[in-house]
Write an enzyme that holds these catalytic residues in place. Structure first.
Site, PDB file in Angstrom:
ATOM      1  N   LYS A  22       0.838  -1.215   0.000  1.00 35.55           N
ATOM      2  CA  LYS A  22       0.000   0.000   0.000  1.00 35.55           C
ATOM      3  C   LYS A  22       0.869   1.260   0.000  1.00 35.55           C
ATOM      4  CE  LYS A  22      -2.302   2.772   3.456  1.00 35.55           C
ATOM      5  NZ  LYS A  22      -1.365   3.327   4.394  1.00 35.55           N
ATOM      6  N   ASN A  23       1.812   1.341   0.913  1.00 31.10           N
ATOM      7  CA  ASN A  23       2.531   2.607   1.061  1.00 31.10           C
ATOM      8  C   ASN A  23       3.521   2.866  -0.080  1.00 31.10           C
ATOM      9  OD1 ASN A  23       1.055   3.407   3.236  1.00 31.10           O
ATOM     10  ND2 ASN A  23       2.528   2.699   4.775  1.00 31.10           N
ATOM     11  N   CYS A 117      -4.734   8.697   8.592  1.00 28.62           N
ATOM     12  CA  CYS A 117      -5.198   8.085   9.845  1.00 28.62           C
ATOM     13  C   CYS A 117      -4.974   9.031  11.032  1.00 28.62           C
ATOM     14  CB  CYS A 117      -4.433   6.786  10.103  1.00 28.62           C
ATOM     15  SG  CYS A 117      -5.056   5.387   9.177  1.00 28.62           S
ATOM     16  N   ARG A 122       0.577  15.357  12.315  1.00 25.56           N
ATOM     17  CA  ARG A 122       1.318  14.905  11.135  1.00 25.56           C
ATOM     18  C   ARG A 122       1.861  16.115  10.362  1.00 25.56           C
ATOM     19  NH1 ARG A 122      -1.474   9.484   8.800  1.00 25.56           N
ATOM     20  NH2 ARG A 122       0.647   9.200   8.049  1.00 25.56           N
ATOM     21  N   ARG A 397      -9.270   0.603   3.474  1.00 22.34           N
ATOM     22  CA  ARG A 397      -8.323   1.559   2.901  1.00 22.34           C
ATOM     23  C   ARG A 397      -6.986   0.895   2.594  1.00 22.34           C
ATOM     24  NH1 ARG A 397      -6.745   5.848   6.582  1.00 22.34           N
ATOM     25  NH2 ARG A 397      -5.158   5.777   4.995  1.00 22.34           N
TER      26      ARG A 397
HETATM   27  C1  EPZ Z   1       4.315   6.984   6.322  1.00 16.81           C
HETATM   28  O1  EPZ Z   1       3.667   8.137   6.846  1.00 16.81           O
HETATM   29  C2  EPZ Z   1       3.241   5.949   6.180  1.00 16.81           C
HETATM   30  N1  EPZ Z   1       2.203   6.457   5.303  1.00 16.81           N
HETATM   31  C3  EPZ Z   1       2.658   5.594   7.528  1.00 16.81           C
HETATM   32  O2  EPZ Z   1       1.798   4.493   7.315  1.00 16.81           O
HETATM   33  C4  EPZ Z   1       3.772   5.164   8.485  1.00 16.81           C
HETATM   34  O3  EPZ Z   1       3.238   4.992   9.776  1.00 16.81           O
HETATM   35  C5  EPZ Z   1       4.876   6.212   8.524  1.00 16.81           C
HETATM   36  O4  EPZ Z   1       5.331   6.507   7.184  1.00 16.81           O
HETATM   37  C6  EPZ Z   1       6.084   5.764   9.346  1.00 16.81           C
HETATM   38  O5  EPZ Z   1       6.623   4.586   8.805  1.00 16.81           O
HETATM   39  C7  EPZ Z   1       2.369   6.423   3.997  1.00 16.81           C
HETATM   40  O6  EPZ Z   1       3.379   5.963   3.480  1.00 16.81           O
HETATM   41  C8  EPZ Z   1       1.243   6.937   3.162  1.00 16.81           C
HETATM   42  P1  EPZ Z   1       6.748  10.036   8.348  1.00 16.81           P
HETATM   43  P2  EPZ Z   1       4.402   9.528   6.819  1.00 16.81           P
HETATM   44  O7  EPZ Z   1       6.862  11.293   7.564  1.00 16.81           O
HETATM   45  O8  EPZ Z   1       5.237   9.603   5.601  1.00 16.81           O
HETATM   46  C9  EPZ Z   1       7.464  13.232  11.879  1.00 16.81           C
HETATM   47  C10 EPZ Z   1      -0.034   3.082   7.747  1.00 16.81           C
HETATM   48  O9  EPZ Z   1      -0.609   2.558   8.719  1.00 16.81           O
HETATM   49  N2  EPZ Z   1       7.496  14.231  10.790  1.00 16.81           N
HETATM   50  O10 EPZ Z   1       7.786   8.981   8.182  1.00 16.81           O
HETATM   51  O11 EPZ Z   1       3.375  10.568   7.034  1.00 16.81           O
HETATM   52  C11 EPZ Z   1       6.068  12.658  12.087  1.00 16.81           C
HETATM   53  O12 EPZ Z   1       5.302  13.485  12.930  1.00 16.81           O
HETATM   54  C12 EPZ Z   1       0.530   4.459   7.861  1.00 16.81           C
HETATM   55  O13 EPZ Z   1       0.087   2.536   6.643  1.00 16.81           O
HETATM   56  C13 EPZ Z   1       7.846  15.528  11.078  1.00 16.81           C
HETATM   57  O14 EPZ Z   1       8.119  15.884  12.227  1.00 16.81           O
HETATM   58  O15 EPZ Z   1       5.308   9.391   8.095  1.00 16.81           O
HETATM   59  C14 EPZ Z   1       6.380  11.292  12.659  1.00 16.81           C
HETATM   60  O16 EPZ Z   1       6.586  11.396  14.035  1.00 16.81           O
HETATM   61  C15 EPZ Z   1      -0.069   5.387   8.747  1.00 16.81           C
HETATM   62  N3  EPZ Z   1       7.893  16.423  10.049  1.00 16.81           N
HETATM   63  C16 EPZ Z   1       7.693  10.906  11.998  1.00 16.81           C
HETATM   64  O17 EPZ Z   1       8.252  12.122  11.496  1.00 16.81           O
HETATM   65  C17 EPZ Z   1       7.625  16.087   8.761  1.00 16.81           C
HETATM   66  O18 EPZ Z   1       7.704  16.950   7.872  1.00 16.81           O
HETATM   67  C18 EPZ Z   1       7.565   9.917  10.849  1.00 16.81           C
HETATM   68  O19 EPZ Z   1       6.643  10.408   9.882  1.00 16.81           O
HETATM   69  C19 EPZ Z   1       7.267  14.755   8.479  1.00 16.81           C
HETATM   70  C20 EPZ Z   1       7.219  13.840   9.521  1.00 16.81           C
END
Ligand code: EPZ
Length: 418
Positions: A22-23, A117, A122, A397
């Site tokens: 998915k991701n 989610c 985020r 989803r």
């Molecule tokens: C991706 O989300 C995945 N979603 C999420 O999958 C997954 O949980 C996550 O990566 C972590 O592996 C998709 O790929 C669509 P991040 P993403 O940016 O990209 C912080 C699922 O269940 N952060 O790696 O949004 C953030 O707050 C889901 O399939 C910042 O601070 O996650 C978090 O604590 C839900 N600033 C951490 O980094 C930013 O600009 C990781 O977030 C971006 C992120």
């Protein structure tokens, strides 16, 4: 509306096929619009609602989309809009990948702020930092991210946090920048590598994806290609955990075992048997497993996306387990539902203490988000009696045909219209 009805307490046995990730799919599909010539044909696309949503978004922008079985063809040569502002855009997290792709190709984009989610704050500050470093002006206007640049110029960017989304988005934007971009403290998740491989198949020059330093040499244009999405690490992990929880023996096919190592290691620490094949893993468990501690971390650490399913298994394991959720501060919305089924869990901030109980008991529960839904399906499979799961649109989803896949390995699970 629909619900899942599960009669629990049966071991699960047999073989199950894992779908495309998915991701990876929800990144590759929007990123495909970076191609200014030729069609992209993306294979091994999972049949999930998030993919339908992305397809609708791309059609609204003027792309021609054709779906045939698990393959999607995208022709984005005649894109008519750089302004993505529909309800679909707002409800999906991955719609933010349009920003990187449109910025690279057209040097401008306006994309409504993404949803996703409800698992915590985020932010997208790291995406913005990357786009600005490449030379774009970024503003947030009436709930949309607006990016514009005369030119994008390669540079060095050090991400303050390890972010899957920011790594993919800035890497995408940099493929058509002038000169070389170096991304440091990049995310190493398998789907980051998959998107890099996809972009390279379109003519990009990206090296180092899968390590924390990614080097991108800008090229003039990218063209369509045929590409197959990697198997879903999280769907596979969910079935592995279900097999361990139900006390069965399940071979999970079409996986990359290397991507599952952190999950395999935890299940073995708990006393389950895990055997790796070339493109399969077999999980076998009997009786109660031992409690373990979990800390979610960026890849190759234990994935946050299987923390919730794992929590269900820990509910019936012997002893006390501590879960430390270090990525998303609000990823414990499944806990109250598990407690309704008899689980003993205490959440304080980002830490959950789980005291193993002998059994869970079926009742009516509601999925608040995608992986909470998966956690509740596993809970239903192990519980005594009948479990009804509401809110299954969250599960749809991200898990293709979840009830059919579980039924094929012996679970008593049905989808009922309400
Ligand atoms: C991706 O989300 C995945 N979603 C999420 O999958 C997954 O949980 C996550 O990566 C972590 O592996 C998709 O790929 C669509 P991040 P993403 O940016 O990209 C912080 C699922 O269940 N952060 O790696 O949004 C953030 O707050 C889901 O399939 C910042 O601070 O996650 C978090 O604590 C839900 N600033 C951490 O980094 C930013 O600009 C990781 O977030 C971006 C992120």
């Amino acid at each position: 509306m629909e619900k899942l009805v599960i009669k629990g307490g049966r071991p699960i046995l047999g073989q199950v096929e894992i779908s495309g990730a998915k991701n990876a799919a929800v990144a590759i599909l929007p990123v495909a619009i970076i191609a200014s010539k030729g069609k992209c044909i993306i294979e091994n696309i999972p049949d999930i609602e998030d993919v339908n949503c992305i397809e609708r978004i791309l059609e609204d922008l003027g792309c021609e989309i054709k779906r045939e079985n698990n393959s999607v063809s995208i022709d984005s040569t005649n894109i008519i809009s750089m302004d993505a502002n529909t309800e679909d855009v707002r409800k999906m997290r991955a719609s933010y990948y349009l920003i990187g792709a449109l910025l690279a190709r057209f040097k401008k984009a306006k994309v409504d702020l993404p949803g996703g989610c409800p698992i915590g704050v985020r932010p997208i500050d790291q995406h913005i930092k990357g786009f600005e470093a490449l030379g774009a002006t970024v503003t947030i206007e009436s709930g949309a991210v607006k990016v514009e640049a005369d030119r994008l110029i390669g540079t060095s960017i050090y991400f303050d946090v390890v972010s899957v989304g920011a790594t993919i988005n800035v890497m995408t934007a940099a493929t058509l920048a002038e000169g070389t971009t170096i991304l440091e403290n990049s995310a190493k998740e398998p789907h980051v590598v998959d998107v890099a491989n996809f972009l390279n198949s379109m003519g990009a020059s990206i090296k180092g994806a899968g390590t924390d330093v990614i080097r991108i040499i800008g090229v003039k244009e990218l063209t369509g290609c045929t590409y197959s999405v990697i198997p879903d690490q999280i769907e596979a992990g969910t079935f592995m955990i279900a097999a361990a929880a139900c006390g069965g023996e399940v071979t999970i096919n079409n996986v990359i075992p290397k991507h599952l190592e952190s999950i395999s290691a935890k299940l073995m620490e708990m006393g389950a048997e895990v055997h790796e094949g070339g493109d399969s893993v077999t999980v076998k468990a009997k009786g109660r497993l031992k409690a373990v501690n979990i800390k979610t971390l960026p890849y190759p650490g234990f994935p946050t996306d299987v923390q919730q399913p794992m929590n269900t298994l820990l509910c019936i394991s012997e002893g006390r387990s501590i879960i430390n959720e270090s990525i998303w501060e609000a990823r414990f919305k499944h806990v109250d539902e598990l407690k309704k089924m008899g689980a003993s869990i205490k959440v304080e901030g980002s830490v959950a203490t789980v005291d193993g109980v002998d059994k869970l008991i079926g009742t009516v529960v509601t999925a608040s988000d995608l992986r909470a839904g998966a956690a509740l399906v596993i809970a239903g499979l192990i519980a005594e009696g009948t479990t009804e799961i509401l809110g299954i649109e969250h599960i749809d989803r991200g898990y293709p045909n979840i009830e059919e896949k579980f039924r094929s390995i012996g679970a008593d699970i049905t989808r009922v219209t309400i």
